[in-house]
Design an enzyme around this catalytic site. Sequence first.
Site, PDB file in Angstrom:
ATOM      1  N   TYR A 133     -40.736  16.571  29.870  1.00 16.55           N
ATOM      2  CA  TYR A 133     -39.279  16.604  30.035  1.00 16.55           C
ATOM      3  C   TYR A 133     -38.433  16.397  28.786  1.00 16.55           C
ATOM      4  O   TYR A 133     -37.469  17.123  28.583  1.00 16.55           O
ATOM      5  CB  TYR A 133     -38.839  15.597  31.115  1.00 16.55           C
ATOM      6  CG  TYR A 133     -39.291  15.986  32.497  1.00 16.55           C
ATOM      7  CD1 TYR A 133     -39.041  17.246  33.012  1.00 16.55           C
ATOM      8  CD2 TYR A 133     -39.988  15.085  33.283  1.00 16.55           C
ATOM      9  CE1 TYR A 133     -39.465  17.605  34.275  1.00 16.55           C
ATOM     10  CE2 TYR A 133     -40.414  15.428  34.551  1.00 16.55           C
ATOM     11  CZ  TYR A 133     -40.156  16.691  35.049  1.00 16.55           C
ATOM     12  OH  TYR A 133     -40.577  17.037  36.298  1.00 16.55           O
ATOM     13  N   GLU A 178     -26.139  24.393  25.808  1.00 14.34           N
ATOM     14  CA  GLU A 178     -25.200  24.264  24.696  1.00 14.34           C
ATOM     15  C   GLU A 178     -25.933  24.283  23.362  1.00 14.34           C
ATOM     16  O   GLU A 178     -25.472  24.922  22.411  1.00 14.34           O
ATOM     17  CB  GLU A 178     -24.403  22.954  24.810  1.00 14.34           C
ATOM     18  CG  GLU A 178     -23.589  22.830  26.089  1.00 14.34           C
ATOM     19  CD  GLU A 178     -24.347  22.175  27.238  1.00 14.34           C
ATOM     20  OE1 GLU A 178     -23.676  21.539  28.073  1.00 14.34           O
ATOM     21  OE2 GLU A 178     -25.588  22.298  27.314  1.00 14.34           O
TER      22      GLU A 178
END
Length: 139
Positions: free
Chosen positions: A52, A59
């Site tokens: 993860y 962005e």
Amino acid sequence: MSSAPDIDALFQAAASARERAYAPYSGYQVGAALADESGRVFAGCNVENAAYPVGTCAEAGAIAAMVAGGGRRIAAILVLADGPELVTPCGACRQRIREFGTDRTPVHLADPGGVKRSLALGELLPLAFGPDSLAGAGG
């Protein structure tokens, strides 16, 4: 310097990028698009990873595309996701946006139905540390 970025163009680019997001773990697809100082539009999508912490935010992808394309200033950015809450850039991405923007850089927050809120980066990241914070620092 070009005129104000076309929000519709940013929305379309973010929506297209969002469709290509790689989000097999969260199912939360995000697209982002920004306009640079020349009005060119760059987009990115989130790319998750089984480990993860090494995933990439939309962005960050859009900013990397802008830099690779020669852009150095964010004139405006739009972030698009679908969920129960309004999507906003994470803290790390707020700082990334600040590196190439100012407190006045417009940040448009959208879902598939359109822009839900627009505000200045300074509202999302007050008292930000940015490149100007280092002016005159060093040797």
